[in-house]
Design a protein around this motif. Structure first.
Motif, PDB file in Angstrom:
ATOM      1  N   TYR A  93       0.841  -1.195   0.000  1.00  0.00           N
ATOM      2  CA  TYR A  93       0.000   0.000   0.000  1.00  0.00           C
ATOM      3  C   TYR A  93       0.880   1.250   0.000  1.00  0.00           C
ATOM      4  CZ  TYR A  93      -4.373  -2.536   0.756  1.00  0.00           C
ATOM      5  OH  TYR A  93      -5.477  -3.345   0.610  1.00  0.00           O
ATOM      6  N   ASP A  94       1.948   1.240   0.811  1.00  0.00           N
ATOM      7  CA  ASP A  94       2.839   2.394   0.847  1.00  0.00           C
ATOM      8  C   ASP A  94       3.531   2.582  -0.490  1.00  0.00           C
ATOM      9  OD1 ASP A  94       3.815   1.383   4.153  1.00  0.00           O
ATOM     10  OD2 ASP A  94       2.323   2.878   3.544  1.00  0.00           O
ATOM     11  N   ALA A  95       3.933   1.472  -1.080  1.00  0.00           N
ATOM     12  CA  ALA A  95       4.693   1.545  -2.324  1.00  0.00           C
ATOM     13  C   ALA A  95       3.831   1.950  -3.517  1.00  0.00           C
ATOM     14  CB  ALA A  95       5.350   0.187  -2.598  1.00  0.00           C
ATOM     15  N   GLY A 109     -12.369   8.648   2.478  1.00  0.00           N
ATOM     16  CA  GLY A 109     -11.294   8.290   3.384  1.00  0.00           C
ATOM     17  C   GLY A 109     -11.832   7.755   4.696  1.00  0.00           C
ATOM     18  N   TYR A 110     -11.099   6.858   5.311  1.00  0.00           N
ATOM     19  CA  TYR A 110     -11.533   6.297   6.583  1.00  0.00           C
ATOM     20  C   TYR A 110     -11.104   7.230   7.703  1.00  0.00           C
ATOM     21  CZ  TYR A 110     -12.281   3.052  10.421  1.00  0.00           C
ATOM     22  OH  TYR A 110     -12.720   2.463  11.576  1.00  0.00           O
ATOM     23  N   ARG A 111     -12.066   7.633   8.528  1.00  0.00           N
ATOM     24  CA  ARG A 111     -11.732   8.550   9.617  1.00  0.00           C
ATOM     25  C   ARG A 111     -12.031   7.923  10.974  1.00  0.00           C
ATOM     26  NH1 ARG A 111     -13.238  11.710   5.369  1.00  0.00           N
ATOM     27  NH2 ARG A 111     -15.369  10.957   5.580  1.00  0.00           N
TER      28      ARG A 111
ATOM     29  N   ALA B 140      -1.807  -3.640  10.831  1.00  0.00           N
ATOM     30  CA  ALA B 140      -1.516  -2.746   9.710  1.00  0.00           C
ATOM     31  C   ALA B 140      -2.672  -1.784   9.517  1.00  0.00           C
ATOM     32  CB  ALA B 140      -1.315  -3.571   8.441  1.00  0.00           C
ATOM     33  N   TYR B 141      -2.344  -0.493   9.592  1.00  0.00           N
ATOM     34  CA  TYR B 141      -3.365   0.556   9.529  1.00  0.00           C
ATOM     35  C   TYR B 141      -2.746   1.802   8.913  1.00  0.00           C
ATOM     36  CZ  TYR B 141      -6.609   4.112  11.336  1.00  0.00           C
ATOM     37  OH  TYR B 141      -7.499   5.160  11.446  1.00  0.00           O
ATOM     38  N   ARG B 142      -3.478   2.513   8.070  1.00  0.00           N
ATOM     39  CA  ARG B 142      -3.007   3.775   7.516  1.00  0.00           C
ATOM     40  C   ARG B 142      -4.130   4.799   7.584  1.00  0.00           C
ATOM     41  NH1 ARG B 142       0.698   0.890   7.703  1.00  0.00           N
ATOM     42  NH2 ARG B 142       2.329   0.446   6.188  1.00  0.00           N
ATOM     43  N   ASP B 143      -3.811   6.017   7.972  1.00  0.00           N
ATOM     44  CA  ASP B 143      -4.820   7.076   7.968  1.00  0.00           C
ATOM     45  C   ASP B 143      -5.414   7.196   6.572  1.00  0.00           C
ATOM     46  OD1 ASP B 143      -2.862   9.145  10.157  1.00  0.00           O
ATOM     47  OD2 ASP B 143      -4.565   7.843  10.608  1.00  0.00           O
ATOM     48  N   GLY B 144      -6.719   7.328   6.512  1.00  0.00           N
ATOM     49  CA  GLY B 144      -7.363   7.479   5.209  1.00  0.00           C
ATOM     50  C   GLY B 144      -7.768   6.146   4.594  1.00  0.00           C
ATOM     51  N   LEU B 145      -6.917   5.124   4.773  1.00  0.00           N
ATOM     52  CA  LEU B 145      -7.265   3.816   4.215  1.00  0.00           C
ATOM     53  C   LEU B 145      -7.913   2.917   5.260  1.00  0.00           C
ATOM     54  CD1 LEU B 145      -4.068   3.012   2.098  1.00  0.00           C
ATOM     55  CD2 LEU B 145      -6.245   3.891   1.286  1.00  0.00           C
ATOM     56  N   GLY B 146      -7.603   3.180   6.534  1.00  0.00           N
ATOM     57  CA  GLY B 146      -8.127   2.324   7.583  1.00  0.00           C
ATOM     58  C   GLY B 146      -7.257   1.095   7.765  1.00  0.00           C
ATOM     59  N   THR B 153     -11.233  -3.982  -1.153  1.00  0.00           N
ATOM     60  CA  THR B 153     -12.637  -3.688  -0.892  1.00  0.00           C
ATOM     61  C   THR B 153     -12.977  -3.835   0.584  1.00  0.00           C
ATOM     62  OG1 THR B 153     -13.078  -5.969  -1.518  1.00  0.00           O
ATOM     63  CG2 THR B 153     -13.524  -4.288  -3.157  1.00  0.00           C
ATOM     64  N   ASN B 154     -12.088  -4.484   1.355  1.00  0.00           N
ATOM     65  CA  ASN B 154     -12.339  -4.649   2.787  1.00  0.00           C
ATOM     66  C   ASN B 154     -11.726  -3.543   3.627  1.00  0.00           C
ATOM     67  OD1 ASN B 154     -13.812  -7.049   2.683  1.00  0.00           O
ATOM     68  ND2 ASN B 154     -11.961  -8.287   2.581  1.00  0.00           N
ATOM     69  N   LEU B 155     -11.052  -2.579   2.988  1.00  0.00           N
ATOM     70  CA  LEU B 155     -10.382  -1.509   3.723  1.00  0.00           C
ATOM     71  C   LEU B 155     -11.347  -0.698   4.575  1.00  0.00           C
ATOM     72  CD1 LEU B 155      -8.073   0.009   0.960  1.00  0.00           C
ATOM     73  CD2 LEU B 155      -7.342  -1.355   2.927  1.00  0.00           C
ATOM     74  N   GLY B 156     -10.802  -0.031   5.586  1.00  0.00           N
ATOM     75  CA  GLY B 156     -11.608   0.826   6.439  1.00  0.00           C
ATOM     76  C   GLY B 156     -11.726   0.169   7.795  1.00  0.00           C
TER      77      GLY B 156
END
Lengths: 164, 342
Positions: A93-95, A109-111, B140-146, B153-156
């Motif tokens: 994901y980062d790459a 976006g997920y908040r 594993a978590y990223r702001d915006g992606l969850g 499709t399972n993100l969040g």
């Protein structure tokens, strides 16, 4: 009428005709099945779940871009991610997130934040941090790809790094 | 006790509630990219992380196929997990309400299944375990992606809630397709559990939320609760409409089902759930059915092929199972005097 041969390898008949129009510029390729597969073109059946929309989430955003990069952690290639619609690890994901259109049908976006905060801040083991110049490069790419959401995230990280 | 061993509240159309979270460990390739040995390490790490819950660990690499199939049919494991070998498996809570799938599509898929309609309790139980995991593991978590998952499709929140609901009247009044469309538009999916595609064997359907990255768990729980309440209302209204026009025909159908279940000498699972549905309709419509009919809910799972084979190794052939199934039903529905009823 003679059969057109593959533009890429020249060895097999071109059974795949790929045409893409981006920003008014049309690009056409005539490829054999094998070369088309290698370029991630013309494959289907990536999304089998019935509640998914029937178009590719990861259509190439720019024409003719070379996609030989692999994830530094799991070695999954960007073209494979495009083809299969699945990631190999969190570092993918980062790459690659800046090169893929992550917005269709998975919402904004997920908040939500992490669920439940740990009691004491955990000491993170040698975290591989992107240098500011790497982040700036990713930011440039994100902007070029019009992925403004990711650009905002990167911009905040750059600010965070530069403030240290 | 597992979810199907408890008796749900009377008159309800919801058989069970399930809440599931998917998580992955930071920096470690997803299960499909791991070698058997590495999967084993992930299994140990996750098992260690939940040690305070003292779960039972089941390594699918050392588990009999029949046992794995039973876990699938009782909804504690998925078919995909059952295909996995060493390093994939389950962690099961002592109470039987939580099952953690390890190294299925993601490193960790935790699910809580409770009997009947129990959305809030299932959510809170799942959160309780997720908080244990969050403290002990680096998800594993990223702001915006969850939360990051193999499938984007399972993100969040990476959370799915579902209920198993019995909807005979909605089906009988021909309203099922319309209901499915309405729910799809609102962000929910419906699928038949025991039949083909959207036809529900036994009129039993699974209603679940569509994955959507921007929805937080609270929002998902709230909107899902509203939808279930609405579906209950639709089913109640459809039952009322049916009973108004054809109550004798329906009563006849319900009591004929009781008759067959009480006396048949062989019974396929398909026929069983069809008759179970008729009987259940009668209970939900508050017809005067004998008390014994209230004990049938757990048989919905107990009388599935794999659980039966697990209890009795001689039931390898369908014919043998059909006879044993009919016998179990005759036993369950034997008339009990008031003093005997437990």
């Amino acid at each position: 009428m003679s059969q057109k041969m593959c533009e890429s390898c020249g060895a097999h008949p071109a059974t795949v005709h790929y045409r893409e129009t981006v920003n008014g510029v049309t690009n056409q390729r005539y490829l054999c099945a094998e070369c088309a597969r290698k370029e991630g073109i013309g494959t289907s059946g990536i999304f089998s779940e019935d509640w998914m929309k029937p178009f590719s989430l990861f259509a190439p955003k720019t024409v003719g871009q070379k996609e030989s990069e692999v994830c530094p952690v799991c070695q999954t290639s960007l073209s494979r991610i495009r083809r299969e619609g699945k990631f190999g690890c969190s570092a993918c994901y980062d790459a690659f997130a800046s090169r893929l259109d992550m917005t269709p049908f998975v919402g904004g976006g997920y908040r939500g934040g992490r669920l439940g905060k740990p009691e004491a801040p955990k000491a993170k083991p040698e975290e591989k941090k992107d240098s500011v110049s790497d982040l700036k490069k990713q930011l440039q790419e994100a902007v070029k790809a019009e992925n403004y959401e990711l650009a905002a995230i990167l911009r905040d990280r750059i600010r965070g790094e530069e403030a240290k | 006790m597992y979810w199907y061993e408890k008796k749900p509240e009377e008159g309800g159309i919801v058989l069970s509630t399930r809440v599931r979270f998917a998580r992955n460990l930071e920096g470690i390739p997803f299960p499909a990219e791991l070698k058997e040995e590495e999967r084993g390490k992930v299994f140990s790490r996750i098992r260690e992380a939940f040690s305070e819950k003292d779960p039972m660990a089941v390594d699918f690499g050392e588990t009999d196929d029949r046992v794995k199939e039973a876990y699938v049919q009782t909804h504690l494991a998925s078919a995909a997990l059952a295909k996995g070998g060493k390093g994939t498996g389950l962690l099961l809570s002592r109470e039987g309400d939580v099952s953690v799938m390890v190294n299925e599509e993601d490193h960790l898929r935790l699910q809580v299944i409770l009997t009947g309609k129990a959305i809030r309790p299932a959510f809170e139980k799942a959160m309780e375990w997720m908080q244990v995991g969050e403290k002990a593991l680096d998800f594993a978590y990223r702001d915006g992606l969850g939360y990051l998952t193999r499938c984007p499709t399972n993100l969040g929140a990476a959370m799915r809630i579902s209920v198993m609901a019995h909807l005979p009247a909605i089906v009988a009044t021909g309203s099922m397709n319309a209901m499915i469309r309405r729910l799809n538009d609102a962000g929910f999916t419906v699928r038949g559990l025991f039949g083909e595609g959207s036809r529900g064997g036994g009129n039993i359907f699974q209603i679940s939320n569509q994955m959507s990255r921007d929805k937080t768990p609270e929002i998902i729980v709230e909107s899902f609760s509203k939808v279930v309440t609405q579906v209950e209302e639709w089913e109640r209204g459809a039952k009322e409409a049916l009973l108004k026009d054809a109550s004798l025909d329906l009563e006849d159908r319900v009591f004929r089902a009781l008759g067959i279940l009480k006396y048949a000498k062989k019974m396929s699972y398909q026929e069983f759930i069809s008759l179970y549905s008729d009987l259940r309709f009668g209970r939900e419509a508050q017809m005067a059915l004998p008390a014994e009919t209230e004990q049938l809910d757990r048989l919905l799972i107990d009388l599935m092929p794999a659980p039966m084979l697990l209890r009795d190794g001689s039931l390898g052939e369908a014919d043998a199972r059909d006879a044993a199934r009919a016998k179990a039903l005759r036993e369950a529905l034997k008339e009990r005097r008031k003093e005997d009823a437990s």
